[in-house]
Design a protein around this motif. Structure first.
Motif, PDB file in Angstrom:
ATOM      1  N   TYR A  94       0.844  -1.193   0.000  1.00  0.00           N
ATOM      2  CA  TYR A  94       0.000   0.000   0.000  1.00  0.00           C
ATOM      3  C   TYR A  94       0.882   1.247   0.000  1.00  0.00           C
ATOM      4  CZ  TYR A  94      -4.214  -2.703   0.669  1.00  0.00           C
ATOM      5  OH  TYR A  94      -5.269  -3.566   0.479  1.00  0.00           O
ATOM      6  N   TYR A  95       0.527   2.175  -0.892  1.00  0.00           N
ATOM      7  CA  TYR A  95       1.286   3.404  -1.074  1.00  0.00           C
ATOM      8  C   TYR A  95       0.419   4.625  -0.792  1.00  0.00           C
ATOM      9  CZ  TYR A  95       4.594   0.498  -3.693  1.00  0.00           C
ATOM     10  OH  TYR A  95       5.489  -0.474  -4.076  1.00  0.00           O
ATOM     11  N   CYS A  96       1.032   5.606  -0.168  1.00  0.00           N
ATOM     12  CA  CYS A  96       0.436   6.910   0.026  1.00  0.00           C
ATOM     13  C   CYS A  96       0.930   7.812  -1.108  1.00  0.00           C
ATOM     14  CB  CYS A  96       0.895   7.436   1.392  1.00  0.00           C
ATOM     15  SG  CYS A  96       0.487   9.120   1.782  1.00  0.00           S
ATOM     16  N   ALA A  97       0.045   8.695  -1.605  1.00  0.00           N
ATOM     17  CA  ALA A  97       0.420   9.574  -2.706  1.00  0.00           C
ATOM     18  C   ALA A  97      -0.181  10.955  -2.510  1.00  0.00           C
ATOM     19  CB  ALA A  97      -0.048   8.993  -4.038  1.00  0.00           C
ATOM     20  N   ALA A  98       0.484  11.958  -3.074  1.00  0.00           N
ATOM     21  CA  ALA A  98       0.013  13.334  -3.009  1.00  0.00           C
ATOM     22  C   ALA A  98       0.128  13.970  -4.384  1.00  0.00           C
ATOM     23  CB  ALA A  98       0.818  14.139  -2.002  1.00  0.00           C
ATOM     24  N   GLY A  99      -0.882  14.750  -4.742  1.00  0.00           N
ATOM     25  CA  GLY A  99      -0.842  15.423  -6.030  1.00  0.00           C
ATOM     26  C   GLY A  99      -1.811  16.573  -6.106  1.00  0.00           C
ATOM     27  N   LYS A 100      -1.495  17.544  -6.936  1.00  0.00           N
ATOM     28  CA  LYS A 100      -2.404  18.670  -7.163  1.00  0.00           C
ATOM     29  C   LYS A 100      -3.283  18.288  -8.335  1.00  0.00           C
ATOM     30  CE  LYS A 100       0.354  22.242  -5.011  1.00  0.00           C
ATOM     31  NZ  LYS A 100       0.760  23.666  -5.034  1.00  0.00           N
ATOM     32  N   THR A 101      -4.282  17.463  -8.054  1.00  0.00           N
ATOM     33  CA  THR A 101      -5.069  16.855  -9.119  1.00  0.00           C
ATOM     34  C   THR A 101      -6.497  16.633  -8.691  1.00  0.00           C
ATOM     35  OG1 THR A 101      -5.272  14.891 -10.527  1.00  0.00           O
ATOM     36  CG2 THR A 101      -4.453  14.544  -8.308  1.00  0.00           C
ATOM     37  N   ILE A 102      -7.383  16.617  -9.678  1.00  0.00           N
ATOM     38  CA  ILE A 102      -8.735  16.137  -9.431  1.00  0.00           C
ATOM     39  C   ILE A 102      -8.986  14.859 -10.200  1.00  0.00           C
ATOM     40  CG2 ILE A 102      -9.706  18.402  -8.906  1.00  0.00           C
ATOM     41  CD1 ILE A 102     -10.804  18.482 -11.762  1.00  0.00           C
ATOM     42  N   GLN A 103      -7.981  14.433 -11.005  1.00  0.00           N
ATOM     43  CA  GLN A 103      -8.094  13.176 -11.755  1.00  0.00           C
ATOM     44  C   GLN A 103      -7.597  12.082 -10.842  1.00  0.00           C
ATOM     45  OE1 GLN A 103      -6.101  13.399 -15.472  1.00  0.00           O
ATOM     46  NE2 GLN A 103      -6.920  11.500 -16.251  1.00  0.00           N
ATOM     47  N   HIS A 104      -8.384  11.742  -9.873  1.00  0.00           N
ATOM     48  CA  HIS A 104      -7.858  11.143  -8.673  1.00  0.00           C
ATOM     49  C   HIS A 104      -7.659   9.641  -8.704  1.00  0.00           C
ATOM     50  CE1 HIS A 104     -12.081  10.079  -8.139  1.00  0.00           C
ATOM     51  NE2 HIS A 104     -12.372  11.321  -8.362  1.00  0.00           N
ATOM     52  N   THR A 105      -8.139   8.924  -9.715  1.00  0.00           N
ATOM     53  CA  THR A 105      -7.995   7.476  -9.708  1.00  0.00           C
ATOM     54  C   THR A 105      -6.778   6.986 -10.481  1.00  0.00           C
ATOM     55  OG1 THR A 105      -9.436   7.218 -11.622  1.00  0.00           O
ATOM     56  CG2 THR A 105     -10.472   7.159  -9.439  1.00  0.00           C
ATOM     57  N   SER A 106      -6.112   7.877 -11.188  1.00  0.00           N
ATOM     58  CA  SER A 106      -4.947   7.473 -11.964  1.00  0.00           C
ATOM     59  C   SER A 106      -3.674   7.744 -11.178  1.00  0.00           C
ATOM     60  CB  SER A 106      -4.894   8.237 -13.279  1.00  0.00           C
ATOM     61  OG  SER A 106      -3.649   8.020 -13.915  1.00  0.00           O
ATOM     62  N   PRO A 107      -2.793   6.758 -11.046  1.00  0.00           N
ATOM     63  CA  PRO A 107      -1.531   7.004 -10.342  1.00  0.00           C
ATOM     64  C   PRO A 107      -0.679   8.063 -11.036  1.00  0.00           C
ATOM     65  CG  PRO A 107      -1.506   4.847 -11.399  1.00  0.00           C
ATOM     66  CD  PRO A 107      -2.911   5.359 -11.481  1.00  0.00           C
ATOM     67  N   ARG A 108      -0.877   8.236 -12.332  1.00  0.00           N
ATOM     68  CA  ARG A 108      -0.064   9.225 -13.060  1.00  0.00           C
ATOM     69  C   ARG A 108      -0.407  10.643 -12.647  1.00  0.00           C
ATOM     70  NH1 ARG A 108      -1.257   5.272 -16.658  1.00  0.00           N
ATOM     71  NH2 ARG A 108      -3.151   6.331 -17.340  1.00  0.00           N
ATOM     72  N   ALA A 109      -1.540  10.836 -11.970  1.00  0.00           N
ATOM     73  CA  ALA A 109      -1.957  12.176 -11.549  1.00  0.00           C
ATOM     74  C   ALA A 109      -1.275  12.623 -10.272  1.00  0.00           C
ATOM     75  CB  ALA A 109      -3.469  12.205 -11.364  1.00  0.00           C
ATOM     76  N   TYR A 110      -0.540  11.740  -9.616  1.00  0.00           N
ATOM     77  CA  TYR A 110       0.062  12.056  -8.321  1.00  0.00           C
ATOM     78  C   TYR A 110       1.571  12.231  -8.454  1.00  0.00           C
ATOM     79  CZ  TYR A 110      -4.480  10.987  -6.458  1.00  0.00           C
ATOM     80  OH  TYR A 110      -5.824  11.024  -6.200  1.00  0.00           O
ATOM     81  N   GLU A 111       2.064  13.286  -7.818  1.00  0.00           N
ATOM     82  CA  GLU A 111       3.465  13.665  -7.969  1.00  0.00           C
ATOM     83  C   GLU A 111       4.388  12.985  -6.959  1.00  0.00           C
ATOM     84  OE1 GLU A 111       1.497  17.920  -8.094  1.00  0.00           O
ATOM     85  OE2 GLU A 111       3.664  18.070  -7.924  1.00  0.00           O
ATOM     86  N   TYR A 112       3.878  12.778  -5.759  1.00  0.00           N
ATOM     87  CA  TYR A 112       4.743  12.313  -4.677  1.00  0.00           C
ATOM     88  C   TYR A 112       4.223  10.982  -4.140  1.00  0.00           C
ATOM     89  CZ  TYR A 112       6.209  17.172  -4.855  1.00  0.00           C
ATOM     90  OH  TYR A 112       6.663  18.390  -5.274  1.00  0.00           O
ATOM     91  N   TRP A 113       5.162  10.094  -3.790  1.00  0.00           N
ATOM     92  CA  TRP A 113       4.831   8.752  -3.332  1.00  0.00           C
ATOM     93  C   TRP A 113       5.683   8.368  -2.138  1.00  0.00           C
ATOM     94  CZ3 TRP A 113       0.996   5.818  -5.571  1.00  0.00           C
ATOM     95  CH2 TRP A 113       0.463   6.315  -6.765  1.00  0.00           C
ATOM     96  N   GLY A 114       5.086   7.586  -1.259  1.00  0.00           N
ATOM     97  CA  GLY A 114       5.851   6.978  -0.191  1.00  0.00           C
ATOM     98  C   GLY A 114       6.514   5.701  -0.675  1.00  0.00           C
ATOM     99  N   GLN A 115       7.194   5.042   0.260  1.00  0.00           N
ATOM    100  CA  GLN A 115       7.952   3.839  -0.093  1.00  0.00           C
ATOM    101  C   GLN A 115       7.097   2.583  -0.047  1.00  0.00           C
ATOM    102  OE1 GLN A 115       7.862   5.117   2.897  1.00  0.00           O
ATOM    103  NE2 GLN A 115       7.564   3.345   4.232  1.00  0.00           N
ATOM    104  N   GLY A 116       5.904   2.673   0.553  1.00  0.00           N
ATOM    105  CA  GLY A 116       4.990   1.538   0.607  1.00  0.00           C
ATOM    106  C   GLY A 116       5.092   0.748   1.894  1.00  0.00           C
ATOM    107  N   THR A 117       3.986   0.108   2.255  1.00  0.00           N
ATOM    108  CA  THR A 117       3.951  -0.762   3.415  1.00  0.00           C
ATOM    109  C   THR A 117       3.166  -2.025   3.033  1.00  0.00           C
ATOM    110  OG1 THR A 117       3.425  -0.892   5.784  1.00  0.00           O
ATOM    111  CG2 THR A 117       1.879   0.342   4.416  1.00  0.00           C
ATOM    112  N   GLN A 118       3.696  -3.184   3.416  1.00  0.00           N
ATOM    113  CA  GLN A 118       3.119  -4.452   3.004  1.00  0.00           C
ATOM    114  C   GLN A 118       1.951  -4.829   3.904  1.00  0.00           C
ATOM    115  OE1 GLN A 118       4.068  -6.798   0.409  1.00  0.00           O
ATOM    116  NE2 GLN A 118       2.117  -7.724   1.034  1.00  0.00           N
ATOM    117  N   VAL A 119       0.837  -5.199   3.280  1.00  0.00           N
ATOM    118  CA  VAL A 119      -0.312  -5.749   3.985  1.00  0.00           C
ATOM    119  C   VAL A 119      -0.545  -7.158   3.456  1.00  0.00           C
ATOM    120  CG1 VAL A 119      -2.802  -5.596   4.344  1.00  0.00           C
ATOM    121  CG2 VAL A 119      -1.395  -3.521   4.401  1.00  0.00           C
ATOM    122  N   THR A 120      -0.556  -8.117   4.369  1.00  0.00           N
ATOM    123  CA  THR A 120      -0.787  -9.506   3.994  1.00  0.00           C
ATOM    124  C   THR A 120      -1.972 -10.037   4.784  1.00  0.00           C
ATOM    125  OG1 THR A 120       1.575  -9.824   3.546  1.00  0.00           O
ATOM    126  CG2 THR A 120       0.218 -11.805   3.808  1.00  0.00           C
TER     127      THR A 120
END
Length: 123
Positions: A94-120
């Motif tokens: 699971y990744y957290c993301a931030a972006g100045k966007t309203i096109q909110h379901t596409s990962p390409r719309a987000y500029e900044y990403w965390g490193q991720g955390t595993q959920v099993t």
């Protein structure tokens, strides 16, 4: 600079709950849409939930609606994803993301990403 750091992942049995956290630095939630995505190896990054422009509007993927809740704590500059009634198909990074966007379901719309955390989720 902007930094997003996720935590809270782990191993949980099906039907259980987890709360993911994303501590943000270098940005204000009022200026960005914040989102959670997830990814399974070999698959594209998948939209999970978003809080748009300061938190007035939230949106969820159909697969997690009524089970997951996105929220934030402004004082801590922290974004959360409360996950309940977890299923094996929720297993992913699971990744957290931030972006100045309203096109909110596409990962390409987000500029900044965390490193991720595993959920099993074990069945």
């Amino acid at each position: 600079q902007v930094q997003l750091v996720e935590s809270g992942g782990g191993l949980v049995q099906a039907g259980g709950s987890l709360r993911l956290s994303c501590v943000a630095s270098g940005l204000s939630f009022d200026d960005y849409s914040m989102a959670w995505f997830r990814q399974v190896p070999g698959n594209e990054r998948e939209f999970v939930a978003t809080m748009i422009w300061g938190g007035g509007v939230t949106h969820y993927a159909d697969s997690v609606k009524d089970r997951f809740t996105i929220s934030k704590e402004d004082a801590e500059n922290t974004l959360y994803l409360q996950m309940t009634n977890l299923k094996s198909e929720d297993t992913a990074v699971y990744y957290c993301a931030a972006g100045k966007t309203i096109q909110h379901t596409s990962p390409r719309a987000y500029e900044y990403w965390g490193q991720g955390t595993q959920v099993t989720v074990s069945s």
